[in-house]
Design a protein around this motif. Structure first.
Motif, PDB file in Angstrom:
ATOM      1  N   PRO A  64       0.671  -1.207  -0.019  1.00  0.00           N
ATOM      2  CA  PRO A  64       0.117  -0.155  -0.056  1.00  0.00           C
ATOM      3  C   PRO A  64       0.880   1.262  -0.015  1.00  0.00           C
ATOM      4  N   GLY A  65       0.764   2.198  -0.980  1.00  0.00           N
ATOM      5  CA  GLY A  65       1.342   3.469  -1.003  1.00  0.00           C
ATOM      6  C   GLY A  65       2.686   3.258  -1.705  1.00  0.00           C
ATOM      7  N   ILE A  66       3.208   2.063  -2.261  1.00  0.00           N
ATOM      8  CA  ILE A  66       4.522   1.786  -2.812  1.00  0.00           C
ATOM      9  C   ILE A  66       4.314   0.784  -3.979  1.00  0.00           C
ATOM     10  N   ASN A  67       4.500   1.449  -5.180  1.00  0.00           N
ATOM     11  CA  ASN A  67       4.132   0.642  -6.402  1.00  0.00           C
ATOM     12  C   ASN A  67       5.417  -0.184  -6.826  1.00  0.00           C
ATOM     13  N   PRO A  68       5.193  -1.074  -7.589  1.00  0.00           N
ATOM     14  CA  PRO A  68       6.363  -1.844  -8.184  1.00  0.00           C
ATOM     15  C   PRO A  68       7.533  -1.000  -8.898  1.00  0.00           C
ATOM     16  N   GLY A  69       8.674  -1.115  -8.650  1.00  0.00           N
ATOM     17  CA  GLY A  69       9.689  -0.393  -8.849  1.00  0.00           C
ATOM     18  C   GLY A  69      10.217   0.549  -7.823  1.00  0.00           C
ATOM     19  N   GLU A  70       9.144   0.942  -6.908  1.00  0.00           N
ATOM     20  CA  GLU A  70       9.405   2.160  -5.929  1.00  0.00           C
ATOM     21  C   GLU A  70      10.023   1.454  -4.610  1.00  0.00           C
ATOM     22  N   ILE A  71      10.895   2.141  -3.825  1.00  0.00           N
ATOM     23  CA  ILE A  71      11.111   1.898  -2.460  1.00  0.00           C
ATOM     24  C   ILE A  71      10.853   3.005  -1.696  1.00  0.00           C
ATOM     25  N   ARG A  72      10.315   2.583  -0.452  1.00  0.00           N
ATOM     26  CA  ARG A  72      10.126   3.793   0.733  1.00  0.00           C
ATOM     27  C   ARG A  72      11.240   3.574   1.517  1.00  0.00           C
ATOM     28  N   PHE A  73      12.021   4.616   1.753  1.00  0.00           N
ATOM     29  CA  PHE A  73      12.973   4.703   2.674  1.00  0.00           C
ATOM     30  C   PHE A  73      12.555   5.434   3.879  1.00  0.00           C
ATOM     31  N   GLN A  74      12.866   4.901   5.095  1.00  0.00           N
ATOM     32  CA  GLN A  74      12.435   5.487   6.545  1.00  0.00           C
ATOM     33  C   GLN A  74      13.578   5.555   7.508  1.00  0.00           C
ATOM     34  N   THR A  75      13.579   6.585   8.148  1.00  0.00           N
ATOM     35  CA  THR A  75      14.529   6.764   9.607  1.00  0.00           C
ATOM     36  C   THR A  75      13.637   6.459  10.786  1.00  0.00           C
ATOM     37  N   PHE A  76      14.356   6.130  11.671  1.00  0.00           N
ATOM     38  CA  PHE A  76      13.508   5.861  13.074  1.00  0.00           C
ATOM     39  C   PHE A  76      14.771   6.156  14.170  1.00  0.00           C
ATOM     40  N   PRO A  77      14.524   6.301  15.347  1.00  0.00           N
ATOM     41  CA  PRO A  77      15.844   6.309  16.547  1.00  0.00           C
ATOM     42  C   PRO A  77      16.079   4.825  16.928  1.00  0.00           C
ATOM     43  N   ALA A  78      17.306   4.608  16.767  1.00  0.00           N
ATOM     44  CA  ALA A  78      17.929   3.539  17.305  1.00  0.00           C
ATOM     45  C   ALA A  78      18.336   3.201  18.570  1.00  0.00           C
ATOM     46  N   ALA A  79      18.726   4.399  19.083  1.00  0.00           N
ATOM     47  CA  ALA A  79      19.003   4.409  20.516  1.00  0.00           C
ATOM     48  C   ALA A  79      18.950   5.770  20.992  1.00  0.00           C
ATOM     49  N   PRO A  80      18.637   5.724  22.342  1.00  0.00           N
ATOM     50  CA  PRO A  80      18.661   7.543  22.783  1.00  0.00           C
ATOM     51  C   PRO A  80      19.913   7.666  22.825  1.00  0.00           C
ATOM     52  N   PRO A  81      19.979   9.074  23.151  1.00  0.00           N
ATOM     53  CA  PRO A  81      19.107  10.202  23.233  1.00  0.00           C
ATOM     54  C   PRO A  81      18.543  10.544  21.917  1.00  0.00           C
ATOM     55  N   ILE A  82      17.237  10.847  21.721  1.00  0.00           N
ATOM     56  CA  ILE A  82      16.569  11.219  20.303  1.00  0.00           C
ATOM     57  C   ILE A  82      17.113  12.792  20.025  1.00  0.00           C
ATOM     58  N   PRO A  83      17.785  12.975  18.840  1.00  0.00           N
ATOM     59  CA  PRO A  83      18.092  14.321  18.606  1.00  0.00           C
ATOM     60  C   PRO A  83      16.929  15.307  18.299  1.00  0.00           C
ATOM     61  N   ALA A  84      17.244  16.585  18.303  1.00  0.00           N
ATOM     62  CA  ALA A  84      16.060  17.550  18.461  1.00  0.00           C
ATOM     63  C   ALA A  84      15.347  17.754  17.004  1.00  0.00           C
ATOM     64  N   ALA A  85      16.344  17.495  15.938  1.00  0.00           N
ATOM     65  CA  ALA A  85      15.989  17.630  14.572  1.00  0.00           C
ATOM     66  C   ALA A  85      16.819  17.394  13.441  1.00  0.00           C
ATOM     67  N   GLY A  86      16.646  17.248  12.432  1.00  0.00           N
ATOM     68  CA  GLY A  86      17.784  16.632  11.623  1.00  0.00           C
ATOM     69  C   GLY A  86      17.266  16.897  10.150  1.00  0.00           C
ATOM     70  N   GLN A  87      18.129  16.546   9.173  1.00  0.00           N
ATOM     71  CA  GLN A  87      17.981  16.476   7.612  1.00  0.00           C
ATOM     72  C   GLN A  87      18.705  15.466   7.334  1.00  0.00           C
ATOM     73  N   VAL A  88      17.857  14.390   6.673  1.00  0.00           N
ATOM     74  CA  VAL A  88      18.373  13.120   6.271  1.00  0.00           C
ATOM     75  C   VAL A  88      18.135  13.184   4.630  1.00  0.00           C
ATOM     76  N   THR A  89      19.200  12.593   4.007  1.00  0.00           N
ATOM     77  CA  THR A  89      19.215  12.388   2.462  1.00  0.00           C
ATOM     78  C   THR A  89      19.407  10.851   2.089  1.00  0.00           C
ATOM     79  N   VAL A  90      18.672  10.529   1.118  1.00  0.00           N
ATOM     80  CA  VAL A  90      19.156   9.187   0.574  1.00  0.00           C
ATOM     81  C   VAL A  90      19.455   9.304  -0.755  1.00  0.00           C
TER      82      VAL A  90
END
Length: 150
Positions: A64-90
């Motif tokens: 759902p929401g991802i067609n063939p030939g597409e990839i959804r890239f996602q980030t999540f906190p892996a260990a505390p502390p959680i940063p206040a903000a960020g800019q992430v690029t793939v």
């Protein structure tokens, strides 16, 4: 000799039937696949810690929401502390088609995501970015790499 010929023909017919059934089977997407180790940010003190970890996954379609030939890239906190903000690029490249691209992930940090059309094939991607830990200076997150099938 005719038994051998009959057996060979039966084997060829059975192989063609199995191949046809496999080709007609519905395509199921792979589960979300993690990038290599979590992206490590070192040297920015935050909440008493000198480092932070951000995890990333890639989910190929069809979903759902991802067609063939597409990839959804996602980030999540892996260990505390959680940063206040960020800019992430793939950044990604499809080794089968030569298609490539760079996209900024979107959303509410640290839960960013972006669905990109990579084309079908073997895709290598890296996630990297800058992290803001509140009152401390902006820090760079080490890149992490992953291999995906779109």
């Amino acid at each position: 000799m005719s038994i051998r010929r009959t057996a060979t023909r039966a084997f060829i017919l059975a192989g063609a039937t199995v191949a046809g059934l496999l080709a007609a089977a519905p395509a199921n997407a792979l589960p979300p696949h993690p990038f290599g180790p979590p992206a490590l940010t070192i040297g920015c003190p935050n909440q008493g810690s000198l480092m932070s970890l951000t995890g990333a996954t890639g989910q190929s379609g069809p979903e759902p929401g991802i067609n063939p030939g597409e990839i959804r890239f996602q980030t999540f906190p892996a260990a505390p502390p959680i940063p206040a903000a960020g800019q992430v690029t793939v950044a990604w490249i499809n080794f089968d088609t030569g298609q490539n691209g760079i996209a900024n992930l979107e959303g509410a940090y640290p839960y960013y995501s972006k669905t990109v059309y990579t084309g079908r094939g073997n895709v290598m991607a890296t996630v990297f970015g800058s992290i803001n830990l509140g009152s401390m200076p902006l820090c760079q997150s080490n890149p992490t790499f992953g291999n995906f099938i779109a």
